[in-house]
Design a protein around this motif. Structure first.
Motif, PDB file in Angstrom:
ATOM      1  N   PRO A  22      -8.195  -0.477  -5.111  1.00 58.73           N
ATOM      2  CA  PRO A  22      -8.537   0.014  -3.770  1.00 58.73           C
ATOM      3  C   PRO A  22      -8.550  -1.121  -2.762  1.00 58.73           C
ATOM      4  N   GLY A  23      -8.254  -0.785  -1.507  1.00 65.18           N
ATOM      5  CA  GLY A  23      -8.354  -1.780  -0.439  1.00 65.18           C
ATOM      6  C   GLY A  23      -9.720  -1.763   0.215  1.00 65.18           C
ATOM      7  N   GLU A  24     -10.462  -0.676  -0.036  1.00 65.12           N
ATOM      8  CA  GLU A  24     -11.822  -0.540   0.511  1.00 65.12           C
ATOM      9  C   GLU A  24     -12.718   0.066  -0.553  1.00 65.12           C
ATOM     10  N   GLY A  25     -13.930  -0.448  -0.682  1.00 62.91           N
ATOM     11  CA  GLY A  25     -14.879   0.112  -1.641  1.00 62.91           C
ATOM     12  C   GLY A  25     -14.453  -0.161  -3.069  1.00 62.91           C
ATOM     13  N   GLY A  26     -15.413  -0.452  -3.915  1.00 64.19           N
ATOM     14  CA  GLY A  26     -15.107  -0.666  -5.336  1.00 64.19           C
ATOM     15  C   GLY A  26     -14.232  -1.873  -5.584  1.00 64.19           C
ATOM     16  N   ILE A  27     -14.269  -2.862  -4.662  1.00 65.33           N
ATOM     17  CA  ILE A  27     -13.421  -4.048  -4.823  1.00 65.33           C
ATOM     18  C   ILE A  27     -13.854  -4.812  -6.078  1.00 65.33           C
ATOM     19  N   SER A  42     -16.369  -5.563   1.271  1.00 67.38           N
ATOM     20  CA  SER A  42     -16.200  -4.114   1.329  1.00 67.38           C
ATOM     21  C   SER A  42     -14.736  -3.731   1.482  1.00 67.38           C
ATOM     22  N   SER A  43     -13.880  -4.682   1.911  1.00 68.95           N
ATOM     23  CA  SER A  43     -12.456  -4.404   2.017  1.00 68.95           C
ATOM     24  C   SER A  43     -11.670  -5.703   1.813  1.00 68.95           C
ATOM     25  N   ILE A  44     -10.410  -5.560   1.402  1.00 67.24           N
ATOM     26  CA  ILE A  44      -9.571  -6.740   1.195  1.00 67.24           C
ATOM     27  C   ILE A  44      -8.225  -6.534   1.866  1.00 67.24           C
ATOM     28  N   ARG A  45      -7.612  -7.650   2.274  1.00 67.30           N
ATOM     29  CA  ARG A  45      -6.297  -7.617   2.889  1.00 67.30           C
ATOM     30  C   ARG A  45      -5.267  -8.167   1.898  1.00 67.30           C
ATOM     31  N   LYS A  46      -4.022  -7.848   2.157  1.00 66.03           N
ATOM     32  CA  LYS A  46      -2.942  -8.220   1.245  1.00 66.03           C
ATOM     33  C   LYS A  46      -2.888  -9.727   0.960  1.00 66.03           C
ATOM     34  N   PRO A  47      -3.030 -10.605   1.980  1.00 65.68           N
ATOM     35  CA  PRO A  47      -2.969 -12.046   1.682  1.00 65.68           C
ATOM     36  C   PRO A  47      -4.016 -12.506   0.680  1.00 65.68           C
ATOM     37  N   MET A  48      -5.165 -11.824   0.667  1.00 64.55           N
ATOM     38  CA  MET A  48      -6.207 -12.204  -0.295  1.00 64.55           C
ATOM     39  C   MET A  48      -5.753 -11.893  -1.723  1.00 64.55           C
ATOM     40  N   ILE A  49      -5.082 -10.761  -1.892  1.00 69.95           N
ATOM     41  CA  ILE A  49      -4.592 -10.376  -3.219  1.00 69.95           C
ATOM     42  C   ILE A  49      -3.471 -11.314  -3.665  1.00 69.95           C
ATOM     43  N   GLU A  50      -2.605 -11.660  -2.715  1.00 69.38           N
ATOM     44  CA  GLU A  50      -1.431 -12.480  -3.041  1.00 69.38           C
ATOM     45  C   GLU A  50      -1.811 -13.841  -3.619  1.00 69.38           C
ATOM     46  N   LYS A  51      -2.953 -14.363  -3.209  1.00 70.88           N
ATOM     47  CA  LYS A  51      -3.363 -15.712  -3.635  1.00 70.88           C
ATOM     48  C   LYS A  51      -4.023 -15.736  -5.011  1.00 70.88           C
ATOM     49  N   PHE A  52      -4.247 -14.582  -5.589  1.00 67.66           N
ATOM     50  CA  PHE A  52      -4.962 -14.523  -6.873  1.00 67.66           C
ATOM     51  C   PHE A  52      -4.167 -15.263  -7.955  1.00 67.66           C
ATOM     52  N   THR A  84       0.832  -1.199   0.000  1.00 67.29           N
ATOM     53  CA  THR A  84       0.000   0.000   0.000  1.00 67.29           C
ATOM     54  C   THR A  84       0.868   1.250   0.000  1.00 67.29           C
ATOM     55  N   GLY A  85       0.229   2.421  -0.149  1.00 67.17           N
ATOM     56  CA  GLY A  85       0.924   3.691  -0.019  1.00 67.17           C
ATOM     57  C   GLY A  85       0.832   4.188   1.406  1.00 67.17           C
ATOM     58  N   ASN A  86       1.168   5.474   1.605  1.00 69.57           N
ATOM     59  CA  ASN A  86       1.060   6.053   2.947  1.00 69.57           C
ATOM     60  C   ASN A  86       0.408   7.424   2.926  1.00 69.57           C
ATOM     61  N   ARG A  87      -0.247   7.740   1.841  1.00 71.07           N
ATOM     62  CA  ARG A  87      -0.867   9.061   1.709  1.00 71.07           C
ATOM     63  C   ARG A  87      -2.301   9.051   2.231  1.00 71.07           C
ATOM     64  N   ASN A  88      -2.783  10.255   2.576  1.00 65.81           N
ATOM     65  CA  ASN A  88      -4.189  10.449   2.894  1.00 65.81           C
ATOM     66  C   ASN A  88      -4.879  11.143   1.726  1.00 65.81           C
ATOM     67  N   GLY A  89      -6.171  10.914   1.602  1.00 69.26           N
ATOM     68  CA  GLY A  89      -6.906  11.497   0.483  1.00 69.26           C
ATOM     69  C   GLY A  89      -6.917  13.016   0.502  1.00 69.26           C
ATOM     70  N   VAL A  94     -13.237 -16.252  -2.132  1.00 63.01           N
ATOM     71  CA  VAL A  94     -12.376 -16.433  -0.957  1.00 63.01           C
ATOM     72  C   VAL A  94     -12.843 -15.629   0.254  1.00 63.01           C
ATOM     73  N   ALA A  95     -13.711 -14.632   0.022  1.00 65.44           N
ATOM     74  CA  ALA A  95     -14.162 -13.815   1.145  1.00 65.44           C
ATOM     75  C   ALA A  95     -15.134 -14.594   2.018  1.00 65.44           C
ATOM     76  N   VAL A  96     -15.052 -14.350   3.295  1.00 64.04           N
ATOM     77  CA  VAL A  96     -15.972 -15.007   4.228  1.00 64.04           C
ATOM     78  C   VAL A  96     -17.351 -14.404   4.095  1.00 64.04           C
ATOM     79  N   ASN A  97     -17.407 -13.075   3.994  1.00 66.04           N
ATOM     80  CA  ASN A  97     -18.699 -12.406   3.891  1.00 66.04           C
ATOM     81  C   ASN A  97     -19.172 -12.377   2.449  1.00 66.04           C
ATOM     82  N   ALA A  98     -20.469 -12.385   2.241  1.00 65.55           N
ATOM     83  CA  ALA A  98     -21.023 -12.353   0.890  1.00 65.55           C
ATOM     84  C   ALA A  98     -20.728 -11.024   0.210  1.00 65.55           C
ATOM     85  N   THR A  99     -20.745  -9.937   0.988  1.00 62.61           N
ATOM     86  CA  THR A  99     -20.459  -8.628   0.427  1.00 62.61           C
ATOM     87  C   THR A  99     -19.054  -8.212   0.823  1.00 62.61           C
TER      88      THR A  99
END
Length: 387
Positions: free
Chosen positions: A68-73, A127-137, A29-34, A120-125
């Motif tokens: 994005p890590g949140e929203g619009g996944i 709204s956010s993803i973590r790095k390990p989820m991306i790594e397994k793609f 990820t980056g380290n900036r704020n919007g 791979v997500a536990v929840n049906a919807t």
């Protein structure tokens, strides 16, 4: 046989190897704020939305995919080749092998990443993803000439779609300008009357989204006024039960449904002429406007700057902006003879169809091209797995 078929026959007739993204890419990820974004900055600042902000400094200088890590996944993907800054909740995917095209992975992620995350997500919807989820793609690794040819084809589709959308945007601006001019009646003698003097506002009654069903009595929820309805409607998108409908208020044929609440001031006051055979239940954030005017003429006028500039001062702002019947009633509308109203409606109907009707004109062309693009993209990016 297409060039792609020839290349597959030459390089990988039995299929291709799939690898997890972590095996071929640096992910972080980056380290900036919007709120660090500035207007007119030198470098893009990728945040968590489709919109790209700018900054005068950068964090990375590379070819990468941004998600994005949140929203619009699974919906938002950016491709960058150069200097950029990155939000703390957006991910960069930088391919670190020379025999893999970054843009090939970009197109593949646009096609398959969302369905993978949903699995791979536990929840049906999601709204956010973590790095390990991306790594397994898992990604296919066909030989580089095949990746490059696929990118070449998909780039051409993307460019064509962008050109059509730019043309549609230009036509839309032209249409809105002409509509404002036509309904301003500059240098023409016409009576101007307040909406309250020549009509009546009837407020709807409250119902919630969980009351809405697939069949029953037609209804219009105020949120649908922004996302679904345009100048007129003969059928509703949603329904409520007949039992509930008896307790609510309706708009009749020829009424104009006007939305009176929204998240922004600009949302308020849009109207839709109801031309359905059945009455339609309206939400309490909407009014039914009854008058002797042509309802589509009223609906077109409610979308002009002229009308909106009149009601602005009557809109209360807060978490939700709103206007009451008294505020709407003070807005003036030009009242030409009925035949002139019908003539104007006929002209504007033609313009409106060109920019909004997905069955004709540019919207139809864009829809057809998008479907064609998605078909070929899926076809081009499907490989037999030899793992």
């Amino acid at each position: 046989m297409s060039k792609i078929d020839e290349l597959i026959e030459q390089y990988c007739p039995n299929g291709v190897v799939y690898k997890e993204l972590i095996e071929v890419a640096d992910i972080g990820t980056g380290n900036r704020n919007g709120n660090e974004g500035i207007e007119g900055g030198k470098y893009p600042l990728y945040v968590r939305s489709k919109n790209i902000k700018t900054l005068d400094s950068f964090d990375f200088d590379e070819e990468a995919i941004i998600i994005p890590g949140e929203g619009g996944i699974g919906e938002i993907f950016h491709y960058i080749n150069g200097k950029y800054a990155l939000h703390q909740r957006a991910y960069r995917i930088h391919i670190n092998l020379n025999d893999i095209s970054v843009k090939f992975i970009y197109y593949f992620m646009r096609t398959s990443f969302k369905s993978f995350i949903n699995k791979v997500a536990v929840n049906a919807t999601v709204s956010s993803i973590r790095k390990p989820m991306i790594e397994k793609f898992p990604i296919p690794i066909p030989p580089l000439p095949i990746q490059e040819e696929i990118v070449n084809i998909l780039d051409k589709f993307t460019q064509l779609e962008a050109e059509l959308e730019a043309e549609l945007e230009a036509r839309t601006r032209q249409y809105e300008f002409y509509r404002n001019q036509l309904l301003a009646f500059e240098d023409k003698e016409v009576a101007w009357k307040t909406l309250g003097d020549i009509g009546e506002f009837i407020r709807g009654k409250r119902f919630v989204r969980t009351d809405m069903i697939e069949e029953g009595t037609p209804c219009i929820h105020y949120g649908e006024m922004y996302t679904h309805y345009n100048i007129f409607a003969k059928k509703s998108k949603s329904f409520v039960s007949p039992e509930l409908a008896k307790k609510l208020r309706v708009a009749n044929y020829g009424d104009v449904v006007i939305v009176a609440a929204g998240e922004t001031v600009e949302d308020i006051g849009k109207g839709t002429a109801w031309l359905g055979e059945e009455d339609v239940v309206i939400h309490d954030a909407c009014f039914a406007y009854k008058s002797e005017l042509n309802p589509k003429y009223v609906s077109y006028f409610l979308r002009t700057k002229l009308f909106h500039n009149q009601i602005k001062r009557h809109i209360s702002s807060g978490k939700i902006s709103a206007i009451n019947a008294k505020g709407l009633a003070q807005a003036k509308i030009p009242v030409p003879p009925l035949k002139e109203q019908e003539r104007i409606v006929k002209i504007l109907d033609q313009f409106d169809a060109l920019v909004n009707d997905i069955s004709v004109g540019l919207p139809a062309e864009i829809k057809a091209r998008r479907q064609q693009y998605e078909y070929y993209r899926s076809k081009l990016l499907t490989f037999k797995n030899v793992n």
